[in-house]
Design an enzyme around this catalytic site. Structure first.
Site, PDB file in Angstrom:
ATOM      1  N   ARG A  69      70.571  37.195 -16.111  1.00 13.05           N
ATOM      2  CA  ARG A  69      70.409  37.528 -14.734  1.00 13.05           C
ATOM      3  C   ARG A  69      68.959  38.129 -14.294  1.00 13.05           C
ATOM      4  O   ARG A  69      68.847  39.433 -14.668  1.00 13.05           O
ATOM      5  CB  ARG A  69      71.472  38.612 -14.603  1.00 13.05           C
ATOM      6  CG  ARG A  69      71.795  38.988 -13.271  1.00 13.05           C
ATOM      7  CD  ARG A  69      72.759  40.141 -13.252  1.00 13.05           C
ATOM      8  NE  ARG A  69      73.962  39.936 -12.491  1.00 13.05           N
ATOM      9  CZ  ARG A  69      75.093  40.810 -12.724  1.00 13.05           C
ATOM     10  NH1 ARG A  69      74.975  42.039 -12.993  1.00 13.05           N
ATOM     11  NH2 ARG A  69      75.973  40.671 -11.957  1.00 13.05           N
ATOM     12  N   ARG A  91      73.802  50.139 -12.551  1.00 13.70           N
ATOM     13  CA  ARG A  91      73.915  49.468 -13.824  1.00 13.70           C
ATOM     14  C   ARG A  91      75.409  49.349 -14.001  1.00 13.70           C
ATOM     15  O   ARG A  91      76.208  50.091 -13.600  1.00 13.70           O
ATOM     16  CB  ARG A  91      73.130  50.147 -14.786  1.00 13.70           C
ATOM     17  CG  ARG A  91      71.818  50.602 -14.556  1.00 13.70           C
ATOM     18  CD  ARG A  91      70.783  51.191 -15.480  1.00 13.70           C
ATOM     19  NE  ARG A  91      70.554  50.322 -16.720  1.00 13.70           N
ATOM     20  CZ  ARG A  91      70.064  50.375 -17.746  1.00 13.70           C
ATOM     21  NH1 ARG A  91      69.364  51.588 -17.717  1.00 13.70           N
ATOM     22  NH2 ARG A  91      69.607  49.604 -18.668  1.00 13.70           N
ATOM     23  N   SER A  92      75.864  48.452 -14.979  1.00 11.67           N
ATOM     24  CA  SER A  92      77.154  48.446 -15.208  1.00 11.67           C
ATOM     25  C   SER A  92      78.102  49.840 -15.797  1.00 11.67           C
ATOM     26  O   SER A  92      79.258  50.032 -15.594  1.00 11.67           O
ATOM     27  CB  SER A  92      77.687  47.112 -16.321  1.00 11.67           C
ATOM     28  OG  SER A  92      76.785  47.562 -17.249  1.00 11.67           O
ATOM     29  N   GLN A  99      68.144  51.121 -11.776  1.00 12.09           N
ATOM     30  CA  GLN A  99      68.032  49.902 -12.221  1.00 12.09           C
ATOM     31  C   GLN A  99      66.751  49.506 -12.552  1.00 12.09           C
ATOM     32  O   GLN A  99      65.836  49.251 -12.023  1.00 12.09           O
ATOM     33  CB  GLN A  99      68.787  48.719 -11.155  1.00 12.09           C
ATOM     34  CG  GLN A  99      68.442  47.139 -11.785  1.00 12.09           C
ATOM     35  CD  GLN A  99      69.033  47.094 -13.015  1.00 12.09           C
ATOM     36  OE1 GLN A  99      68.380  46.553 -13.672  1.00 12.09           O
ATOM     37  NE2 GLN A  99      70.450  47.253 -13.145  1.00 12.09           N
ATOM     38  N   HIS A 171      99.362  51.188   6.475  1.00 15.29           N
ATOM     39  CA  HIS A 171      98.210  50.531   6.224  1.00 15.29           C
ATOM     40  C   HIS A 171      98.382  49.874   4.752  1.00 15.29           C
ATOM     41  O   HIS A 171      98.478  50.706   4.018  1.00 15.29           O
ATOM     42  CB  HIS A 171      97.011  51.133   6.558  1.00 15.29           C
ATOM     43  CG  HIS A 171      95.945  50.244   6.983  1.00 15.29           C
ATOM     44  ND1 HIS A 171      95.567  49.522   5.888  1.00 15.29           N
ATOM     45  CD2 HIS A 171      95.067  50.251   7.814  1.00 15.29           C
ATOM     46  CE1 HIS A 171      94.115  48.843   6.114  1.00 15.29           C
ATOM     47  NE2 HIS A 171      94.113  49.116   7.713  1.00 15.29           N
ATOM     48  N   ALA A 287      88.786  57.382   7.002  1.00 16.15           N
ATOM     49  CA  ALA A 287      88.182  56.123   7.402  1.00 16.15           C
ATOM     50  C   ALA A 287      87.418  56.057   8.145  1.00 16.15           C
ATOM     51  O   ALA A 287      86.176  55.749   8.077  1.00 16.15           O
ATOM     52  CB  ALA A 287      89.375  55.082   7.302  1.00 16.15           C
ATOM     53  N   LYS A 317      82.888  51.510   9.951  1.00 14.10           N
ATOM     54  CA  LYS A 317      83.574  52.101  10.994  1.00 14.10           C
ATOM     55  C   LYS A 317      82.923  53.219  11.547  1.00 14.10           C
ATOM     56  O   LYS A 317      83.348  53.795  12.755  1.00 14.10           O
ATOM     57  CB  LYS A 317      84.958  52.449  10.632  1.00 14.10           C
ATOM     58  CG  LYS A 317      85.807  51.220  10.293  1.00 14.10           C
ATOM     59  CD  LYS A 317      87.268  51.838  10.274  1.00 14.10           C
ATOM     60  CE  LYS A 317      88.160  50.647   9.738  1.00 14.10           C
ATOM     61  NZ  LYS A 317      88.751  51.056   8.410  1.00 14.10           N
ATOM     62  N   ARG A 346      77.376  45.795 -11.700  1.00 11.48           N
ATOM     63  CA  ARG A 346      76.661  46.106 -10.904  1.00 11.48           C
ATOM     64  C   ARG A 346      77.309  45.894  -9.398  1.00 11.48           C
ATOM     65  O   ARG A 346      78.178  45.188  -9.354  1.00 11.48           O
ATOM     66  CB  ARG A 346      75.219  45.458 -11.303  1.00 11.48           C
ATOM     67  CG  ARG A 346      73.984  45.852 -11.197  1.00 11.48           C
ATOM     68  CD  ARG A 346      72.935  45.038 -11.210  1.00 11.48           C
ATOM     69  NE  ARG A 346      72.494  44.666 -12.453  1.00 11.48           N
ATOM     70  CZ  ARG A 346      71.602  43.857 -12.880  1.00 11.48           C
ATOM     71  NH1 ARG A 346      70.870  43.404 -11.842  1.00 11.48           N
ATOM     72  NH2 ARG A 346      71.135  43.568 -13.920  1.00 11.48           N
TER      73      ARG A 346
HETATM   74  C1  LIG Z   1      92.991  54.998   7.277  1.00 16.01           C
HETATM   75  C2  LIG Z   1      92.652  53.587   6.915  1.00 16.01           C
HETATM   76  N1  LIG Z   1      92.478  53.187   5.615  1.00 16.01           N
HETATM   77  C3  LIG Z   1      91.851  52.075   5.297  1.00 16.01           C
HETATM   78  C4  LIG Z   1      91.720  51.231   6.029  1.00 16.01           C
HETATM   79  C5  LIG Z   1      91.124  49.843   5.698  1.00 16.01           C
HETATM   80  O1  LIG Z   1      89.766  49.662   5.396  1.00 16.01           O
HETATM   81  P1  LIG Z   1      89.341  48.672   4.629  1.00 16.01           P
HETATM   82  O2  LIG Z   1      89.537  47.418   5.003  1.00 16.01           O
HETATM   83  O3  LIG Z   1      87.676  48.852   4.391  1.00 16.01           O
HETATM   84  O4  LIG Z   1      89.933  49.067   3.256  1.00 16.01           O
HETATM   85  C6  LIG Z   1      91.842  51.493   7.401  1.00 16.01           C
HETATM   86  C7  LIG Z   1      91.212  50.586   8.469  1.00 16.01           C
HETATM   87  O5  LIG Z   1      91.322  49.296   8.392  1.00 16.01           O
HETATM   88  C8  LIG Z   1      92.258  52.645   8.057  1.00 16.01           C
HETATM   89  O6  LIG Z   1      92.401  52.999   9.218  1.00 16.01           O
END
Ligand SMILES: Cc1ncc(COP(=O)(O)O)c(C=O)c1O
Length: 485
Positions: A69, A91-92, A99, A171, A287, A317, A346
């Protein structure tokens, strides 16, 4: 050296003044290791990155490269797409380790962490000791953080301590993250603000007859204040319900600060206290909370009051970058080291590089200006939604979310109409709204019996005034179309 050119000294001097001002921000950055007040120009960023990329071994034409690599690429287009940082980062054994084949990439990896920590502190999270940027989604980073902290405390993954408490958010990303750790996810359900207030008020009423301990009373008061702050139509995970789930099998709590309303932020301060008392790992999924000073203040309070092991936040975000990276912050540097060591392999330099470019381009002032516009636009969005709600017989719900607003769709008492509203908005080129029929969609409102169908619109960082005005006007149009069809 330039004297040899025989160009008059005064002309050379003048030229050096221009060059000096072009290079000055780079010198300052390397001297101070903190973000610029004002953003750099793109040509300055490009020049800086080019110099760094030339420190990587793949860009050393006289080297003999016999590894499996070696940053070999099939076309110069790939050089352009990676800005020359073909060797990636880490690095791994540790995604943050320098690196040897990539001096420039390692510098990018190191300074991005420092700079972004500075931004987070500027937004109010002063009590973190550092951050690492990893080339992973929010969800994967959440999993990585749990594993890293488990390693820190040398907790044996096969022991009975195998439950992770998850105050419900609908989610899939954090849900899958917890499941990937191989632990058992214990979801704690939500109640509406109205129910929460009623419950707390009755407890406080009872306290007049029954003797409660003063700290229990104080906690009820604090919860009451929290619900008043984030609105009665929001849904919450009561602190008491989290406590009830704790037993000797509990390993960790994963709390969340930012999500689509009606979900309110978790009361991370009280959760941090519980985590400290019961010696539990506590990871906060923040997030998209960096953009909000209010959310950052909640986390600061949590760190001060109890236990927080790591805070997870998306690069895209919060910092206007392409999707792909996450910032993991912690009040203890050792935590970050363990998390960086838990990363397998890596990584691509792209998400780290994208964040560095964004931070340099914005500068502190540029970012703060975006934050100010976000705050103004959040007010604008609510006002505009209120206007249309009044016209069509709906109401803007009492969810004091710093990023999003929510309006009922009660007049669309026909299920097909609610479904069609989403489709109409899509065809009217509005992206990002959430139309939810809470009677049918049980995964979304973060509660099984939310009383209204609703629409959520976001005014997140980077949104323009025109987006808001345009989206609300298209919403009006979509309602009209529903009446006709
Ligand atoms: C609270 C929360 N966690 C996780 C995510 C997902 O993010 P990712 O796609 O980067 O894992 C979101 C939004 O998509 C979120 O609102």
């Amino acid at each position: 050296l330039l004297k040899k050119t025989k160009i008059p000294e005064n002309i050379i001097k003048r030229g050096l003044v221009s060059l000096g001002s072009f290079l000055k921000p780079m010198e300052d950055l390397l001297n101070q290791l903190k973000p610029p007040e004002n953003g750099w120009r793109d040509d300055q960023i490009k020049f800086f990155l080019e110099i760094l990329a030339h420190m990587d071994s793949n860009n050393d034409p006289s080297s003999f490269q016999i590894g499996e690599r070696e940053g070999r690429i099939s076309t110069p287009l790939l050089y352009d797409l990676t800005a020359g940082f073909i060797h990636g980062v880490g690095r791994s054994g540790n995604i943050k380790a320098p690196q040897p084949k990539a001096t420039g990439g390692s510098i990018v990896n190191n300074i991005t962490d420092r700079l972004v920590t500075f931004f987070l502190k500027e937004m109010g999270l002063e009590n973190i000791r550092g951050s690492i940027v990893v080339p992973l989604s929010t969800g994967m980073s959440l999993m990585l953080a749990i594993k890293g902290i488990v390693n820190k405390y040398k907790l044996d993954l096969n022991t009975d301590q195998n439950e992770i408490i998850f105050p419900r958010i609908d989610h899939k990303s954090p849900i899958k993250a917890i499941d990937l750790t191989g632990k058992i996810r214990i979801t704690v359900d939500t109640i509406t603000g109205h129910e929460y207030i009623a419950d707390l008020s009755s407890k406080l009423e009872k306290s007049k007859i029954k003797e409660y301990q003063i700290d229990v009373l104080k906690m009820y008061q604090a919860e009451l204040e929290f619900v008043r702050k984030f609105g009665l139509d929001s849904v919450y995970v009561p602190v008491g319900n989290i406590k009830e789930k704790i037993n000797k099998k509990t390993l960790a709590i994963v709390s969340t600060t930012t999500f689509f309303p009606p979900r309110a932020p978790d009361n991370v301060k009280e959760i941090a206290k519980i985590a400290k008392k019961h010696n539990l790992i506590h990871i906060i999924n923040n997030a998209y909370g960096v953009q909000s000073r209010n959310i950052m203040k909640l986390i600061r309070g949590a760190i001060d009051a109890g236990r927080v092991d790591a805070i997870i936040q998306s690069t895209d975000k919060n910092f206007l970058t392409p999707i792909g990276g996450t910032i993991i912050s912690a009040p203890d540097k050792l935590n970050l080291n363990h998390i960086a060591e838990a990363y397998a392999g890596r990584g691509s330099a792209a998400p780290v590089l994208h964040l560095l470019v964004s931070l340099l381009s914005l500068g502190i002032n540029g970012y703060m200006n975006y934050v100010k516009i976000q705050e103004e636009n959040r007010i604008l969005l609510e006002n505009e939604l209120r206007k249309i709600a009044n016209q069509i017989g709906e109401k803007v719900l009492d969810v004091n979310n710093p990023i999003a607003c929510m309006m009922t769709l009660s007049t669309l008492n026909n299920e097909k109409k609610i479904e069609r509203l989403g489709g109409f908005l899509y065809n009217l080129r509005v992206t990002g709204p959430r139309v939810v029929n809470s009677k049918i969609n049980k995964f979304g409102p973060c509660t099984d019996n939310y009383p209204y169908p609703y629409i959520v619109m976001n005014s997140a960082i980077g949104v323009k005034r025109e987006d808001i005005l345009g989206a609300v006007s298209q919403l009006k149009k979509a309602f009209k179309q529903l009446d006709i069809k």
